[in-house]
Write an enzyme that holds these catalytic residues in place. Structure first.
Site, PDB file in Angstrom:
ATOM      1  N   SER A 126       0.833  -1.194   0.000  1.00  0.00           N
ATOM      2  CA  SER A 126       0.000   0.000   0.000  1.00  0.00           C
ATOM      3  C   SER A 126       0.874   1.253   0.000  1.00  0.00           C
ATOM      4  CB  SER A 126      -0.951  -0.048   1.201  1.00  0.00           C
ATOM      5  OG  SER A 126      -1.950   0.924   1.094  1.00  0.00           O
ATOM      6  N   ASP A 182      -9.772  -4.439  -5.008  1.00  0.00           N
ATOM      7  CA  ASP A 182      -9.250  -3.476  -4.030  1.00  0.00           C
ATOM      8  C   ASP A 182     -10.117  -2.210  -4.041  1.00  0.00           C
ATOM      9  OD1 ASP A 182      -7.703  -1.665  -2.521  1.00  0.00           O
ATOM     10  OD2 ASP A 182      -5.827  -2.604  -3.169  1.00  0.00           O
ATOM     11  N   HIS A 214      -7.975  -5.096  -0.517  1.00  0.00           N
ATOM     12  CA  HIS A 214      -6.757  -4.380  -0.112  1.00  0.00           C
ATOM     13  C   HIS A 214      -6.069  -5.171   0.993  1.00  0.00           C
ATOM     14  CE1 HIS A 214      -4.146  -0.925  -0.213  1.00  0.00           C
ATOM     15  NE2 HIS A 214      -4.246  -0.764   1.098  1.00  0.00           N
TER      16      HIS A 214
END
Length: 244
Positions: A126, A182, A214
């Site tokens: 991320s 995601d 995610h």
């Protein structure tokens, strides 16, 4: 900003002769401990024994999308709404460049300790993956590889102007991975980042995990391990630096 309080990174020393280093960077709101389990799993399987793992901890900073409350972050984020363009607006350039300098310092320390730059991989998840791509591709040494999970290219509208010349990491392999479900870092933004890097002449690959949001999955962690083993093959006791 320059006086940010930083905790020392979490370290996993190599269990054999130290010939390579992986810097593994967590996402927003996490700490280095969040990715310790993956490293411990590789250790149990006696994989990557010559690799030292560095898991840095982001400093606590005010995060706009968290109503300005402080949480561990490598840079501020204004909006997380699943829109592919939202993360590209109002990017915290000052925070990104501050974290970039920190990661460049971590890389240089490993080089100073005798690890060749091409035996160093920078990677993360991320926000950590975004920082890994940005700091890795703007590094003034050629790295062994870059890993970017569920992430995107930072400052993409001006990225080409921020890369040092000559470009040391034009040929550096970049392993990108993203879940197609995601809702935080939209898959389309990851795909756009991949396409942009390809168009600029970089060497990314993109692995898509159907149905993954995610997060990470075991298959993805196995793919990361395979990439690391390819980029950082074991040298054994008789190769590398001369003792004389």
């Amino acid at each position: 900003m320059s006086s940010l309080m930083r905790s020392p990174p979490l370290l996993f020393p190599a269990t054999a002769r130290h010939t390579a280093t992986v810097i593994s960077v967590h996402g927003l709101g996490d700490t280095g401990h969040g990715w310790a389990g993956a490293v411990e799993n590789w250790r149990r399987r006696q994989r990557l024994d010559e690799v030292k793992f560095i898991l840095p901890h982001a400093p606590a900073i005010p995060i706009t999308c968290n109503w300005g409350m402080k949480m561990p972050g490598w840079y501020d984020i204004h909006t997380i709404d699943g829109n592919a363009e939202s993360l590209r607006r109002n990017e915290d350039e000052a925070g990104i460049l501050l974290s970039q300098a920190y990661f460049h310092e971590l890389i240089q320390k490993e080089i100073d300790d005798g690890i060749p730059a091409d035996r160093i991989v920078l990677g993360g998840f991320s926000q950590g993956g975004a920082m890994s791509m940005f700091a890795g591709l703007t590094s003034k040494v050629r790295l062994g590889g870059i890993v970017a999970l569920s992430s995107y290219l930072l400052l993409s509208l001006k990225f080409a102007d921020l890369v040092p010349k000559p470009e040391f990491n034009k040929e550096t392999p970049i392993f990108m991975a993203h879940g197609d479900s995601d809702q935080v870092v939209n898959f389309e933004l990851g795909k756009k980042s991949y396409d942009l890097l390809k168009d600029m002449g970089y060497k990314p690959t993109l692995k898509i995990y159907p149905g993954m949001g995610h997060s990470a999955c075991l298959e993805e962690l196995d793919d990361v391990e395979a990439f690391l083993r390819e980029r950082l093959p074991a040298l054994g006791d008789n190769e590398g630096k001369s003792e004389l």
